[in-house]
Design a protein around this motif. Structure first.
Motif, short mmCIF file in Angstrom:
data_model
loop_
_atom_site.label_atom_id
_atom_site.label_comp_id
_atom_site.label_asym_id
_atom_site.label_seq_id
_atom_site.Cartn_x
_atom_site.Cartn_y
_atom_site.Cartn_z
N GLU A 1 -4.38 4.13 8.51
CA GLU A 1 -4.31 4.65 7.39
C GLU A 1 -3.59 5.93 7.23
N TYR A 2 -2.78 6.24 8.04
CA TYR A 2 -1.54 7.29 7.95
C TYR A 2 -2.33 8.67 7.79
N ASP A 3 -3.48 8.82 8.42
CA ASP A 3 -4.18 10.01 8.45
C ASP A 3 -3.70 10.86 9.44
N PHE A 4 -2.68 11.63 9.20
CA PHE A 4 -2.29 12.40 10.53
C PHE A 4 -3.00 13.55 10.71
N ARG B 1 0.80 -1.34 0.05
CA ARG B 1 -0.03 0.09 -0.14
C ARG B 1 0.93 1.26 0.04
N ILE B 2 0.74 2.14 -0.82
CA ILE B 2 1.47 3.39 -0.94
C ILE B 2 0.33 4.53 -0.47
N PHE B 3 0.74 5.27 0.36
CA PHE B 3 0.10 6.50 0.96
C PHE B 3 0.66 7.67 0.65
N PRO B 4 0.02 9.05 0.36
CA PRO B 4 -1.32 9.06 0.04
C PRO B 4 -1.72 8.47 -1.22
N ASP B 5 -2.88 8.18 -1.59
CA ASP B 5 -3.34 7.50 -2.76
C ASP B 5 -2.86 8.28 -4.06
N VAL B 6 -2.72 9.69 -3.60
CA VAL B 6 -2.30 10.34 -4.97
C VAL B 6 -0.65 9.72 -5.45
N CYS B 7 -0.07 9.50 -4.51
CA CYS B 7 1.57 8.90 -4.87
C CYS B 7 1.36 7.49 -5.37
N SER B 8 0.46 6.62 -5.06
CA SER B 8 -0.03 5.43 -5.53
C SER B 8 -0.29 5.55 -6.95
N LYS B 9 -1.14 6.64 -7.34
CA LYS B 9 -1.70 6.82 -8.67
C LYS B 9 -0.49 7.18 -9.29
N LEU C 1 -0.59 14.48 4.63
CA LEU C 1 0.21 13.64 3.44
C LEU C 1 -0.28 14.16 1.79
N PRO C 2 -1.46 14.16 1.54
CA PRO C 2 -1.90 14.55 0.24
C PRO C 2 -0.95 15.89 -0.41
N LYS C 3 -0.74 16.66 0.77
CA LYS C 3 -0.15 18.01 0.11
C LYS C 3 1.35 17.57 -0.33
N ASP C 4 1.81 18.51 -1.18
CA ASP C 4 3.04 18.22 -1.49
C ASP C 4 4.27 18.98 -0.94
N GLN C 5 3.77 19.77 0.06
CA GLN C 5 4.98 20.69 0.80
C GLN C 5 4.34 21.10 2.14
N ALA C 6 5.25 21.35 3.21
CA ALA C 6 4.62 21.90 4.51
C ALA C 6 5.79 22.74 4.89
N SER C 7 5.16 23.65 5.90
CA SER C 7 6.17 24.73 6.33
C SER C 7 6.33 24.66 7.97
N PRO D 1 9.90 -6.36 1.35
CA PRO D 1 10.60 -6.20 2.63
C PRO D 1 9.69 -5.15 3.56
N LEU D 2 8.43 -4.84 2.99
CA LEU D 2 7.60 -3.92 3.89
C LEU D 2 6.14 -4.23 3.17
N ARG D 3 5.28 -3.72 4.34
CA ARG D 3 3.70 -3.79 3.85
C ARG D 3 3.33 -2.45 3.40
N ASP D 4 3.90 -1.37 3.90
CA ASP D 4 3.14 0.07 3.53
C ASP D 4 4.40 0.89 3.48
N VAL D 5 4.05 1.91 2.37
CA VAL D 5 4.95 2.91 2.09
C VAL D 5 4.27 4.29 2.33
N VAL D 6 4.93 5.25 3.15
CA VAL D 6 4.20 6.26 3.37
C VAL D 6 5.10 7.53 2.93
N ILE D 7 4.42 8.27 2.36
CA ILE D 7 5.18 9.39 1.59
C ILE D 7 4.60 10.76 2.36
N HIS D 8 5.31 11.52 2.78
CA HIS D 8 5.10 12.98 3.29
C HIS D 8 5.63 14.02 2.48
N PRO D 9 4.96 15.25 2.74
CA PRO D 9 5.41 16.26 2.05
C PRO D 9 6.48 17.01 2.25
#
Length: 658
Positions: free
Chosen positions: A601-604, A357-365, A539-545, A489-497
């Protein structure tokens, strides 16, 4: 928190974290702090649930960034390294790594991470290299790894192939030359083409034109004379120009243009090049000359023959190697590759079947769209960059050795005599994406030795990476998982901004535009920085501050909560009501379930809404008089441990419950 005992058959009781290994190019910046905080929250939460947590780490995942920083430091000191051998480079780079590594470990401690420091290693140490060698051996035997001569992205300044993800585009002033190709016979107009590397004129093997070009008309000549007096054939091929309708012409230089290379290979032309990895000419009449000397001679020949029409200087967007700053060019050299057609198809199946599973869904797509595009290009046979396989080797001084001596060689017509790299192509350095992917497999091997143990641990392991590492870490790991014996080697991939600098750029230690967390940690503490980072995490955002005001706000809130908790605990101790241990009531159970579901679901955003509610309830509890209500609220305190561990530890210095 982190233990190293693995109990076979207790898969649901284990949780693993794979750290994207930071390069030891400088101290960690705010982007690393966010990445490590997310990992630490997941590790602590799973420990809170009763799981055994495994979290090892590594440094120096790629080598090129580390090598660049050391080279820059040496240049700043006035040290010339132009004649340094690979062996000469390793001493100062190793000294730098030894100097910066303790500083990074100290940052781990200041961030209050539960990472297993005892298992932190450089990926170049003997244990990691042994693991890498075993995995590389599996790759060599897999059938998807091969050696071949191909036109790859190349930095002539550093003499190494370049990962396409390591290329930046910058404004540059270049000099161009308009040279003339004269058709055989009479009547046909000459063809003028602008070039910027005159030394490649010796590599012309054909002139390709679109069907709309005058040379493609009936009775057109079959060949042209090049600006240096050689005869080469003319070919008509609209596909070379991607279907553009305007009359177009291009020279085919297979050794110095990837598009030309693919076309020449497909059409059976000889694959040669003008110069070698040392920037010395290989063509017979210029052999041994420098590129610059050869360019001057060739321009003089073209001028005397009346074939140099004009020249100009022009501002262009030029590809440059991110680390050296030097221009990037296409260059024919022997490298190691992985077959993207095979790997892409397998990874697509893995994602679609939800094996990973790749989170968020936009990264999976995004990953799915990227792989689908690669497969479509390969199936169509189009002359496109995406038809190229993944080049996995470098010629840098620092990194993981990649022995290619027994890697099968692939070669099509015309490529059999293509030149090999230095050292006969037997020893390379694994490029960053390959090294990253291999480390993902080594991480679990720290704690599990048998195949069954690895499978059990991998079912509950997560990789947390920044958005910039989606294709550096996640995709290579998934690709390698389709061929390595260890499997996924893993179940989930979590991609953060990404956390960017004040100019909107990605923070990079090697570029020097970072904000390190040290001062904020010293002033406000790790809990305040953790909360501030997590408040901004979506997570769905591409940047944070992140700014100091937010960290200060978090510190103020935490101080208020700590004072309220202390007040409630003191009043409970002095209460005439019989003392009771705070137990998890309905509120605690409700919050636990909400946070657990959101973290699954990595919904922070949802997670931090719950954490903020708990903080508010504790803060407001400082004025309560009702004993049962105070106990009820204090029962929420342990749920904060993964998010504000210092707060909870301060409330229970002996590790006891509220």
């Amino acid at each position: 928190m982190v233990t190293r005992q693995f109990h076979l058959g207790a898969a649901q009781q284990a949780f693993g974290v794979i750290i994207p290994a930071p390069n030891p190019t400088g101290e960690l910046h705010m982007g690393h702090a966010l990445n490590l905080t997310v990992q630490d929250v997941l590790a602590r939460w799973n420990a809170l649930k009763g799981r055994t947590v495994y979290w090892a780490g590594a440094l120096d995942h790629g080598g090129t960034s580390t090598e660049y920083v050391v080279a820059k430091n040496l240049r700043d000191e006035g040290v010339s390294t132009s004649d340094w051998t690979k062996e000469r480079w390793r001493s100062p780079i190793g000294a730098w790594v030894d100097w910066i590594t303790p500083k990074i470990y100290d940052q781990f401690r200041k961030l209050n991470l539960t990472i297993d420091i005892a298992e932190m290693r450089s990926m170049g140490d003997s244990i990691r290299q042994e693991q890498f060698d075993e995995l590389l051996g599996q790759l060599r035997r897999s059938g998807v790894m091969y050696r071949a001569s191909a036109a790859v992205k190349w930095c002539p300044l550093r003499g190494t192939s370049i990962d396409k993800l390591d290329i930046v585009r910058e404004q540059a002033l270049i000099r161009e030359y308009c040279v003339r190709y004269v058709p055989e016979g009479r009547g046909a107009e000459p063809v003028d083409i602008w070039i910027d590397r005159p030394e490649t004129l010796v590599n012309d093997v054909a002139l390709v034109v679109s069907s709309a070009h005058p040379l493609a008309q009936s009775g057109s000549p079959r060949s042209v004379e090049t600006p240096i007096g050689r005869r080469i054939p003319v070919r008509v091929d609209d596909e070379f120009f991607d279907g553009e309708e305007a009359p177009l012409a291009a020279r085919i230089t297979p050794g110095h243009c990837a598009r030309s290379f693919r076309w020449a290979e497909k059409n059976g032309f000889d694959i040669t090049r003008a110069y070698d990895e040392s920037n010395l000419m290989e063509a017979a009449e210029y052999r041994g000359k420098s590129r610059a000397d050869a360019a001057r001679s060739l321009l003089a020949d073209a001028t005397s023959a009346g074939r140099l029409v004009q020249q100009r200087e022009r501002q262009v967007m030029q590809e440059r190697f991110r680390l050296s700053g030097g221009p990037v060019e296409d260059f024919l050299t022997e490298q190691c590759f992985l077959d993207m057609g095979v790997l892409g198809e397998r990874v697509l199946g893995m994602i679609r079947e939800r094996k990973v599973r790749i989170f968020p869904d936009v990264c999976s797509k995004t990953v799915i769209a990227y792989l689908e595009q690669i497969l479509a290009v390969k199936q169509s046979g189009a002359n496109h960059d995406l038809s190229d396989d993944w080049c996995i080797s470098h010629q840098t001084a620092w990194g993981t050795d990649l022995d290619a001596s027994d890697v099968p060689r692939r070669g099509n017509h015309g490529a059999e005599n293509a030149p090999a790299t230095r050292g006969n192509g037997s020893m390379h350095i694994a490029n960053m994406r390959l090294s990253c992917g291999l480390w993902s497999f080594c991480a679990n091997r720290v704690y599990a030795s048998s195949a069954e143990e690895l499978r059990d641990l991998s079912r509950n392991t997560v990789l947390v990476a920044g958005l910039d590492n989606l294709f550096f870490w996640a995709v290579p790991t998934l690709m390698l998982a389709t061929v390595l014996d260890d499997g996924l080697p893993l179940r989930d991939v979590v991609i953060h901004p990404l956390i960017r600098d004040d100019q909107g750029r990605k923070m990079s230690k090697s570029l020097g535009n970072v904000v390190v967390p040290n001062d904020m940690l010293g002033t406000y503490g790790s809990d305040a920085l953790r909360l501030a980072l997590l408040w901004r995490l979506d997570l769905p955002k591409d940047q944070a501050s992140i700014d100091e005001a937010t960290v200060r706000e978090a510190r103020h809130l935490l101080d208020g909560v700590a004072a309220a908790v202390s007040s409630m605990q003191e009043r409970l101790r002095t209460s005439s009501t019989a003392p009771e241990t705070a137990v998890a009531g309905d509120d605690a159970q409700w919050f636990f379930s909400k946070i657990d579901d959101a973290l699954a679901e990595y919904d922070f955003v949802a997670v931090m809404q719950c954490i903020n509610d708990i903080l508010r309830m504790l803060h407001d509890g400082g004025t309560l008089e009702d004993v049962q209500e105070m106990r009820r609220r204090l029962s929420l305190l342990p749920l904060l441990e993964p998010f504000a561990p210092e707060l909870v530890r301060g409330a229970h210095p002996d590790g006891g419950s509220a």
